[in-house]
Design an enzyme around this catalytic site. Structure first.
Site, PDB file in Angstrom:
ATOM      1  N   ASP A   1     -37.966  56.042  83.623  1.00  0.00           N
ATOM      2  CA  ASP A   1     -36.538  56.510  83.845  1.00  0.00           C
ATOM      3  C   ASP A   1     -36.126  56.376  85.409  1.00  0.00           C
ATOM      4  O   ASP A   1     -37.046  56.846  86.215  1.00  0.00           O
ATOM      5  CB  ASP A   1     -35.858  57.685  83.181  1.00  0.00           C
ATOM      6  CG  ASP A   1     -35.984  57.454  81.814  1.00  0.00           C
ATOM      7  OD1 ASP A   1     -35.852  56.071  81.285  1.00  0.00           O
ATOM      8  OD2 ASP A   1     -35.585  58.375  81.213  1.00  0.00           O
TER       9      ASP A   1
ATOM     10  N   LYS B   1     -32.368  54.368  83.281  1.00  0.00           N
ATOM     11  CA  LYS B   1     -31.187  55.010  82.630  1.00  0.00           C
ATOM     12  C   LYS B   1     -30.604  56.020  83.558  1.00  0.00           C
ATOM     13  O   LYS B   1     -31.143  56.920  83.909  1.00  0.00           O
ATOM     14  CB  LYS B   1     -31.488  55.702  81.112  1.00  0.00           C
ATOM     15  CG  LYS B   1     -31.374  54.808  79.989  1.00  0.00           C
ATOM     16  CD  LYS B   1     -31.641  55.550  78.750  1.00  0.00           C
ATOM     17  CE  LYS B   1     -32.898  55.769  78.424  1.00  0.00           C
ATOM     18  NZ  LYS B   1     -32.790  56.786  77.119  1.00  0.00           N
TER      19      LYS B   1
ATOM     20  N   MET C   1     -26.099  67.242  82.356  1.00  0.00           N
ATOM     21  CA  MET C   1     -25.129  66.036  82.312  1.00  0.00           C
ATOM     22  C   MET C   1     -23.568  66.501  82.366  1.00  0.00           C
ATOM     23  O   MET C   1     -22.762  66.073  81.534  1.00  0.00           O
ATOM     24  CB  MET C   1     -25.311  65.211  81.068  1.00  0.00           C
ATOM     25  CG  MET C   1     -26.718  64.737  81.223  1.00  0.00           C
ATOM     26  SD  MET C   1     -27.193  63.700  79.676  1.00  0.00           S
ATOM     27  CE  MET C   1     -27.671  65.030  78.730  1.00  0.00           C
TER      28      MET C   1
HETATM   29  C1  LIG Z   1     -30.679  62.556  80.426  1.00  0.00           C
HETATM   30  S1  LIG Z   1     -30.946  64.418  80.896  1.00  0.00           S
HETATM   31  C2  LIG Z   1     -32.397  64.586  80.776  1.00  0.00           C
HETATM   32  C3  LIG Z   1     -32.984  65.951  80.885  1.00  0.00           C
HETATM   33  C4  LIG Z   1     -34.307  66.113  81.374  1.00  0.00           C
HETATM   34  N1  LIG Z   1     -35.158  65.778  80.220  1.00  0.00           N
HETATM   35  C5  LIG Z   1     -34.870  67.691  81.516  1.00  0.00           C
HETATM   36  O1  LIG Z   1     -35.724  68.170  80.841  1.00  0.00           O
HETATM   37  O2  LIG Z   1     -34.570  68.228  82.478  1.00  0.00           O
HETATM   38  C6  LIG Z   1     -30.297  64.153  82.437  1.00  0.00           C
HETATM   39  C7  LIG Z   1     -29.688  65.534  83.366  1.00  0.00           C
HETATM   40  O3  LIG Z   1     -30.654  66.481  83.419  1.00  0.00           O
HETATM   41  C8  LIG Z   1     -30.485  67.293  84.456  1.00  0.00           C
HETATM   42  N2  LIG Z   1     -31.330  67.072  85.543  1.00  0.00           N
HETATM   43  C9  LIG Z   1     -32.314  66.200  85.546  1.00  0.00           C
HETATM   44  N3  LIG Z   1     -32.899  66.468  86.822  1.00  0.00           N
HETATM   45  C10 LIG Z   1     -32.320  67.368  87.476  1.00  0.00           C
HETATM   46  C11 LIG Z   1     -32.601  67.735  88.874  1.00  0.00           C
HETATM   47  N4  LIG Z   1     -33.448  67.743  89.555  1.00  0.00           N
HETATM   48  N5  LIG Z   1     -31.742  68.787  89.184  1.00  0.00           N
HETATM   49  C12 LIG Z   1     -30.541  69.246  88.581  1.00  0.00           C
HETATM   50  N6  LIG Z   1     -30.415  68.513  87.218  1.00  0.00           N
HETATM   51  C13 LIG Z   1     -31.247  67.666  86.841  1.00  0.00           C
HETATM   52  C14 LIG Z   1     -28.845  66.686  85.002  1.00  0.00           C
HETATM   53  O4  LIG Z   1     -27.886  67.307  84.581  1.00  0.00           O
HETATM   54  C15 LIG Z   1     -28.871  65.328  84.422  1.00  0.00           C
HETATM   55  O5  LIG Z   1     -27.904  64.732  84.345  1.00  0.00           O
END
Ligand SMILES: C[S@@+](CC[C@H](N)C(=O)[O-])C[C@H]1O[C@@H](n2cnc3c(N)ncnc32)[C@H](O)[C@@H]1O
Length: 467
Positions: free
Chosen positions: A248, A270, A384
């Site tokens: 991803d 994505k 998100m």
């Molecule tokens: C599709 S979700 C995936 C979440 C992921 N599976 C997790 O456990 O963190 C994507 C969202 O995760 C959050 N996210 C992922 N990586 C991040 C990071 N390094 N810092 C802040 N938010 C993050 C944000 O809210 C982003 O829009």
């Protein structure tokens, strides 16, 4: 090659160690893990030394020295601060022409004791010929991190089937193909996961069927929030062992650099508002690769089971009868909280934490249970939620959460470009806009969001007192 490693079978091996101090104790600790008969010879032993190896190691009086040395295959001399005793022991050993290691005296050694990588029946020896023992230890630790804990069990498992495999496959090339597939495929993964019963059943079936073609497996792997060092050891192992990796957008370049050079990499990137590969097509790609016998990794940001569609992918694979395993990752909520020094629960401020998504399928804020999310003494983490933050704060305040409830917004948490912004619930959308936050970012709502600044100011105060 300056050194030549050999491995002694230890079932009928006698070893003598001279010395009653710490050096001797360290060597005995290694030898005690083997089947060898170990006799330690010294004028006196500390009670701690004796207690540690009681019943496992012989603590012999010096009178027995000659008999024990005459029965030994090799000798370690670890006598400290007594040169005449060391020389006497060395002379005796030389009379019997036995290989000897004299601790910390490389010039007197016939062999050195390497840094040992121990995985049961799989053993590795790393040595630098005394040039840099610490380097040997560091190399060993790095290799250990790559070898699963049950590597030795897998070797024993394979040993148990050698006869059957030999009888089933007459051709050497078929046997080799069978073993290569077995040791990298789903059966091996079952043994490594501790499920030997199921592995045994599958192994019998594979031998019976005379199966030499590869069986694919998919690992759905969490890459963590961004910081390379937050990757788990298991994630690293399967990544380095993969034939193909589907990843991803949230996975950083330094993590992708860990993939084997000759493995295929496919971005199914994505990102917010842009699904370059539809979810059903991702399922299809994973299924096709696994059916072609590949070791497949599906690499996702954070944890696959937290807003990661890992459940959908696992379901699609299992429905096709494909072997699939999930390797958890550190979800961004945990990574961001640690990076900001923001405890998601705290005895005085938050007795629970809830993870919610701020983004429904239609792109709007989802239909959440706002009254329950608005209750005091809890933390709400919104994934998100950047685009819907105004609606989120409005809904929470309308449901009874105080307008001045602390909030933190963390963008690119644990990465080099991490941004943190702190404020109040009523100002959430302005806070995001004012700091130019576009995401990926998390909204952390609750009293705990004020703690990083509180911790900082109390630290500053204590530093002022010291000054
Ligand atoms: C599709 S979700 C995936 C979440 C992921 N599976 C997790 O456990 O963190 C994507 C969202 O995760 C959050 N996210 C992922 N990586 C991040 C990071 N390094 N810092 C802040 N938010 C993050 C944000 O809210 C982003 O829009």
């Amino acid at each position: 090659m300056e050194l030549f490693p050999v491995f002694f079978g230890t079932k009928s091996l006698n070893v003598v160690v001279f010395g009653g101090g710490e050096n001797a104790r360290r060597k005995v600790r290694l030898l005690a893990k083997t089947h060898a008969r170990v006799d330690v010879i010294a004028p006196v032993f500390s009670p701690e030394f004796v207690n540690e190896f009681a019943g496992r190691v012989g603590f012999a009086p010096e009178a027995l020295t000659e008999v024990l040395v005459s029965e030994a295959k090799f000798v370690i001399i670890a006598i400290e601060d007594d040169e005449p005793a060391l020389e006497a022991a060395l002379n005796l050993v030389r009379q019997y022409n036995l290989p000897v290691n004299v601790v910390d005296r490389p010039e007197l050694c016939d062999f050195t004791v390497p840094s040992i990588l121990d995985r049961g029946s799989v053993v590795g020896a790393i040595a630098t010929g005394g040039a840099a023992p610490v380097m040997a230890r560091n190399i060993r630790s790095r290799l250990e991190a790559l070898l699963p804990k049950r590597t030795g069990d897998l070797a024993n498992f394979a040993r148990g089937f050698r006869g059957k495999v030999k009888a089933r496959f007459a051709e050497e090339s078929d046997r080799r193909a069978f073993w290569e597939n077995m040791l990298r495929g789903p059966i091996a993964e079952k043994v490594l996961a501790g499920d030997e019963g199921a592995a045994r059943v599958e192994m019998d079936a594979a031998i019976e069927a005379g199966k030499t073609e590869k069986t694919g497996i998919v690992h759905i792997v969490g890459a963590g929030p961004g910081d390379l060092e937050l990757l788990t050891l298991k994630a690293l192992r399967v990544l380095q062992d993969a034939d193909i990796v589907f990843y991803d957008n949230l996975v950083g370049a330094d993590i992708l650099d860990l993939i084997r050079r000759d493995a295929d990499r496919v971005s199914v990137g994505k990102s917010k508002g842009y699904h370059s590969v539809p979810q059903e097509d991702i399922h299809e790609l994973l299924i096709m690769a696994a059916k072609a016998g590949k070791r497949v990794v599906r690499l996702k940001g954070g944890d696959p089971f937290i807003f990661g569609r890992g459940g959908e992918e696992l379901g699609a694979l299992l429905a096709e009868g494909i072997e699939a395993q999930v390797v958890p990752g550190i979800s961004s909520a945990l990574g961001c909280a640690a990076s900001a020094g923001l405890p998601l629960t705290h005895r005085d401020h938050a007795q629970s934490v809830t993870f919610v998504t701020g983004h429904a399928r239609n792109g709007r804020v989802p239909d959440l249970d706002w009254p329950s999310l608005a209750r005091q003494n809890q933390t709400v983490v919104v994934y998100m939620g950047v685009g819907t933050s105004a609606q989120i704060s409005e809904n929470l305040i309308a449901a009874g959460r105080g307008a001045s409830t602390p909030v933190a917004v963390i963008e690119n948490g644990t990465r080099e470009n991490e941004i943190r912004a702190y404020g109040k619930l009523s100002e959430l959308a302005c806070l995001i806009e004012g700091n130019g936050i576009k995401g990926p970012a998390l909204l952390i709502i609750g009293e705990v969001a004020a703690l990083p600044e509180l911790f900082l100011s109390s630290m500053q105060k204590s530093l002022e007192i010291v000054e």
